[in-house]
Design a protein around this motif. Structure first.
Motif, PDB file in Angstrom:
ATOM      1  N   PRO A  21       0.806   2.571 -11.726  1.00 27.74           N
ATOM      2  CA  PRO A  21      -0.431   2.043 -11.133  1.00 27.74           C
ATOM      3  C   PRO A  21      -0.842   0.741 -11.814  1.00 27.74           C
ATOM      4  N   LEU A  22      -1.587  -0.076 -11.101  1.00 27.65           N
ATOM      5  CA  LEU A  22      -1.982  -1.386 -11.624  1.00 27.65           C
ATOM      6  C   LEU A  22      -2.709  -1.263 -12.955  1.00 27.65           C
ATOM      7  N   ARG A  23      -3.581  -0.282 -13.088  1.00 27.20           N
ATOM      8  CA  ARG A  23      -4.329  -0.131 -14.335  1.00 27.20           C
ATOM      9  C   ARG A  23      -3.381  -0.011 -15.528  1.00 27.20           C
ATOM     10  N   GLU A  24      -2.353   0.808 -15.397  1.00 26.69           N
ATOM     11  CA  GLU A  24      -1.418   1.004 -16.496  1.00 26.69           C
ATOM     12  C   GLU A  24      -0.572  -0.244 -16.737  1.00 26.69           C
ATOM     13  N   VAL A  25      -0.201  -0.917 -15.655  1.00 25.40           N
ATOM     14  CA  VAL A  25       0.563  -2.159 -15.809  1.00 25.40           C
ATOM     15  C   VAL A  25      -0.231  -3.177 -16.627  1.00 25.40           C
ATOM     16  N   LEU A  26      -1.510  -3.316 -16.327  1.00 23.60           N
ATOM     17  CA  LEU A  26      -2.341  -4.277 -17.062  1.00 23.60           C
ATOM     18  C   LEU A  26      -2.530  -3.851 -18.511  1.00 23.60           C
ATOM     19  N   ALA A  56      14.558 -16.195  -2.391  1.00 21.36           N
ATOM     20  CA  ALA A  56      13.135 -15.900  -2.578  1.00 21.36           C
ATOM     21  C   ALA A  56      12.947 -14.378  -2.625  1.00 21.36           C
ATOM     22  N   PRO A  57      12.223 -13.858  -3.604  1.00 23.53           N
ATOM     23  CA  PRO A  57      11.993 -12.409  -3.652  1.00 23.53           C
ATOM     24  C   PRO A  57      11.067 -11.958  -2.533  1.00 23.53           C
ATOM     25  N   ARG A  58      11.223 -10.721  -2.098  1.00 24.42           N
ATOM     26  CA  ARG A  58      10.313 -10.170  -1.095  1.00 24.42           C
ATOM     27  C   ARG A  58       8.924 -10.004  -1.706  1.00 24.42           C
ATOM     28  N   SER A  59       7.907 -10.213  -0.922  1.00 21.11           N
ATOM     29  CA  SER A  59       6.541 -10.018  -1.407  1.00 21.11           C
ATOM     30  C   SER A  59       6.363  -8.569  -1.851  1.00 21.11           C
ATOM     31  N   PRO A  60       5.800  -8.334  -3.034  1.00 18.68           N
ATOM     32  CA  PRO A  60       5.652  -6.960  -3.537  1.00 18.68           C
ATOM     33  C   PRO A  60       4.953  -6.024  -2.558  1.00 18.68           C
ATOM     34  N   SER A  61       3.937  -6.522  -1.842  1.00 14.97           N
ATOM     35  CA  SER A  61       3.175  -5.649  -0.942  1.00 14.97           C
ATOM     36  C   SER A  61       3.969  -5.238   0.286  1.00 14.97           C
ATOM     37  N   LEU A  62       5.109  -5.908   0.555  1.00 16.72           N
ATOM     38  CA  LEU A  62       5.967  -5.511   1.661  1.00 16.72           C
ATOM     39  C   LEU A  62       7.000  -4.471   1.239  1.00 16.72           C
ATOM     40  N   VAL A  63       7.117  -4.262  -0.065  1.00 12.79           N
ATOM     41  CA  VAL A  63       8.083  -3.299  -0.586  1.00 12.79           C
ATOM     42  C   VAL A  63       7.394  -2.022  -1.046  1.00 12.79           C
ATOM     43  N   ALA A  64       6.170  -2.151  -1.541  1.00 15.72           N
ATOM     44  CA  ALA A  64       5.408  -1.008  -2.054  1.00 15.72           C
ATOM     45  C   ALA A  64       3.967  -1.123  -1.574  1.00 15.72           C
ATOM     46  N   PRO A  65       3.234  -0.013  -1.558  1.00 17.00           N
ATOM     47  CA  PRO A  65       1.832  -0.045  -1.099  1.00 17.00           C
ATOM     48  C   PRO A  65       0.908  -0.692  -2.121  1.00 17.00           C
ATOM     49  N   LEU A  66       0.862  -2.019  -2.102  1.00 17.76           N
ATOM     50  CA  LEU A  66       0.058  -2.798  -3.044  1.00 17.76           C
ATOM     51  C   LEU A  66      -0.860  -3.737  -2.279  1.00 17.76           C
ATOM     52  N   ASP A  67      -1.952  -4.109  -2.934  1.00 16.89           N
ATOM     53  CA  ASP A  67      -2.842  -5.101  -2.352  1.00 16.89           C
ATOM     54  C   ASP A  67      -2.089  -6.428  -2.249  1.00 16.89           C
ATOM     55  N   ARG A  74       8.632   7.796 -15.074  1.00 16.85           N
ATOM     56  CA  ARG A  74       7.441   7.723 -14.233  1.00 16.85           C
ATOM     57  C   ARG A  74       7.673   7.062 -12.884  1.00 16.85           C
ATOM     58  N   GLY A  75       8.674   6.178 -12.771  1.00 12.96           N
ATOM     59  CA  GLY A  75       8.805   5.396 -11.554  1.00 12.96           C
ATOM     60  C   GLY A  75       7.788   4.263 -11.553  1.00 12.96           C
ATOM     61  N   ARG A  76       7.376   3.788 -10.388  1.00 14.92           N
ATOM     62  CA  ARG A  76       6.406   2.690 -10.324  1.00 14.92           C
ATOM     63  C   ARG A  76       5.076   3.114 -10.920  1.00 14.92           C
ATOM     64  N   LEU A 118       9.366  -8.368 -14.761  1.00 19.39           N
ATOM     65  CA  LEU A 118       8.915  -7.116 -15.367  1.00 19.39           C
ATOM     66  C   LEU A 118       7.765  -6.493 -14.584  1.00 19.39           C
ATOM     67  N   VAL A 119       6.773  -7.301 -14.227  1.00 22.93           N
ATOM     68  CA  VAL A 119       5.620  -6.799 -13.487  1.00 22.93           C
ATOM     69  C   VAL A 119       6.037  -6.341 -12.091  1.00 22.93           C
ATOM     70  N   TYR A 120       6.919  -7.084 -11.466  1.00 18.66           N
ATOM     71  CA  TYR A 120       7.439  -6.694 -10.154  1.00 18.66           C
ATOM     72  C   TYR A 120       8.065  -5.296 -10.251  1.00 18.66           C
ATOM     73  N   GLN A 121       8.893  -5.090 -11.266  1.00 13.55           N
ATOM     74  CA  GLN A 121       9.556  -3.794 -11.433  1.00 13.55           C
ATOM     75  C   GLN A 121       8.544  -2.682 -11.695  1.00 13.55           C
ATOM     76  N   MET A 122       7.531  -2.946 -12.523  1.00 12.41           N
ATOM     77  CA  MET A 122       6.554  -1.907 -12.854  1.00 12.41           C
ATOM     78  C   MET A 122       5.715  -1.524 -11.638  1.00 12.41           C
ATOM     79  N   LEU A 123       5.286  -2.507 -10.851  1.00 12.95           N
ATOM     80  CA  LEU A 123       4.409  -2.225  -9.711  1.00 12.95           C
ATOM     81  C   LEU A 123       5.158  -1.736  -8.473  1.00 12.95           C
TER      82      LEU A 123
END
Length: 447
Positions: free
Chosen positions: A84-89, A216-227, A80-82, A189-194
């Protein structure tokens, strides 16, 4: 691992039997027995049930457990790749519940990773793609730490237990572990999923260790289109010091849920980029293949390039695409995002100018603006002023890359507090105030 049937008519089971070569290793046997002990103690739907255990005549240990049908989270992500937040939760909730049950019994898993999370198929075609159709099960307690049991552990000064890709700093350093060690792995794990990639990736084990310890890891929203609201709970879980993380798996899940739903439909600061393409007047009356091919190539190429800096398509027509990204609340991250977008636009403009098959009758204009919009938890613009293009898009005429004053505030060369190392805006000219918005020309029209 073998598929087996219980002789008492109890049905299908999975039989785990130690390999002959491993049975000569006291540490391997201890790990095997540790898995049985830990798994039997945790009675939770998110943990596989162990039925019986014993040893063969040659001394090899075995145990039986419920047989699971489905796929690992690792396989699911590969397909599936990354997510959606709903599925991650939907996956994370039961997983955090299983870990909380283990932590309540003073058991730290120490190896939470996609291959140790199993999605048990509930049946039906939808089960392959829908996390809600699965029972989520945490596997492999073989390296679990039983904090309330005395005796030799499974680690020594020369051997680190766990998987390096998701290992907390205290594990790497051989320090004491607790529930927050598993919280760190959940953050990975969540970083990888999102995001669709790991927070750290090194070519060698030593390089990966150093990243977990010091980078320090990059902020998730700077790597993928996330809130950007999702950055805070994820980065907190990935804190180097255990004391800075959420105290429990349940607390991490609660923070992630709150971040995901708190701003859905709310007005947020955002960036918008509109890419427009058009042909000379009359050129489409009798178009040739070269003209049509060039017209059709510009928008997909632009969306793909801008997607790599976190901009997500929100509105598409045959001649334009509107992309957007929520702006972080943190001022430094906001500057980093806007500077990165400006740099990406400059690079995109250069590629468009040199694109193969470029037709001189095809013209492109790119407009960057900052305003407010309704942003979903997954970073998609769903409404707000930026969706009302007539309120901010300049009238046709000026070709090139245009940016509003609001979009490049603080980035302009020589400005106080300019971005400096992350990039400065170099103006080619000024378009002036259009629709009440002051526009700057960052790149001239192509000739």
């Amino acid at each position: 691992m073998y598929a087996a049937e219980r002789l008492d008519g109890g049905g299908a089971v999975a039989l785990k039997l130690m390999h002959p070569e491993l049975s000569a290793s006291p540490e391997a046997v201890a790990r095997f027995e540790r898995e049985v002990a830990a798994t039997r103690r945790v009675r939770h739907p998110g943990v596989v049930e162990v039925y019986e255990q014993g040893r063969l005549a040659d001394g090899r240990p075995w145990f039986t457990m419920e047989r699971l049908e489905g796929v690992s989270l690792k396989e699911h992500l590969e397909r599936r790749g990354r997510l959606p937040l709903r599925e991650v939760l939907e996956i994370l909730g039961p997983l955090c519940g299983a870990l909380s049950a283990a932590h309540a019994l003073s058991i730290v898993h120490r190896d939470v990773k996609p291959s140790n999370v199993f999605l048990v198929r509930a049946g039906g075609p939808a089960a392959e793609a829908d996390a809600a159709a699965h029972r989520v099960v945490l596997l492999d307690f073989g390296v679990a730490k039983l904090l309330d049991l005395e005796g030799a552990g499974l680690t020594s000064s020369r051997h680190v237990i766990g998987s390096l890709s998701c290992m907390a700093p205290e594990q790497i350093l051989g320090k004491a572990v607790d529930a927050r060690t598993d919280v760190y792995a959940l953050g990975v794990l969540v970083y990888q999923m999102l995001v669709g990639e790991m927070p750290f990736s090194g070519r060698t084990a030593l390089a990966l260790q150093q990243m977990h310890l010091y980078t320090a890891p990059r902020s998730p929203s700077l790597v993928a289109p996330l809130d950007p609201a999702l950055n805070t709970p994820i980065l907190r879980a990935l804190a180097k010091e255990a004391a800075a993380r959420q105290p429990s798996a349940g607390a991490f899940f609660a923070e992630l849920v709150a971040a995901g739903v708190s701003r859905v439909g709310a007005q947020r600061r955002a960036l918008a980029v509109l890419v427009e393409v058009h042909a000379d007047e009359g050129a489409l009356d009798e178009p040739d293949d070269g003209l049509l091919d060039d017209l059709e190539a510009v928008l997909p190429a632009s969306a793909g390039a801008l997607g790599r800096v976190g901009l997500r398509p929100s509105l598409e027509t045959g001649t334009s695409v509107l992309l957007s990204a929520a702006r972080p609340d943190d001022a430094a991250l906001d500057v980093q995002l806007r500077a990165g977008v400006v740099e990406a636009l400059a690079a995109l403009w250069g590629r468009l100018a040199a694109r193969p098959g470029r037709d001189a009758r095809v013209h492109v204009r790119i407009c960057l603006h900052a305003g407010v919009a309704e942003i979903s938890a997954e970073g998609e613009m769903t409404g707000g002023d930026l969706m009302k293009l007539s309120s901010w898009v300049p009238e046709p005429g000026t070709e090139g890359v245009l940016a509003s004053d609001a979009a490049v505030e603080g980035l302009r060369a020589g400005a106080a507090g300019a971005a400096g190392a992350v990039g400065e805006v170099e103006e080619v000219g000024e378009v002036g105030a259009v629709q009440g918005v002051r526009w700057l020309l960052l790149a001239p029209g192509q000739r």
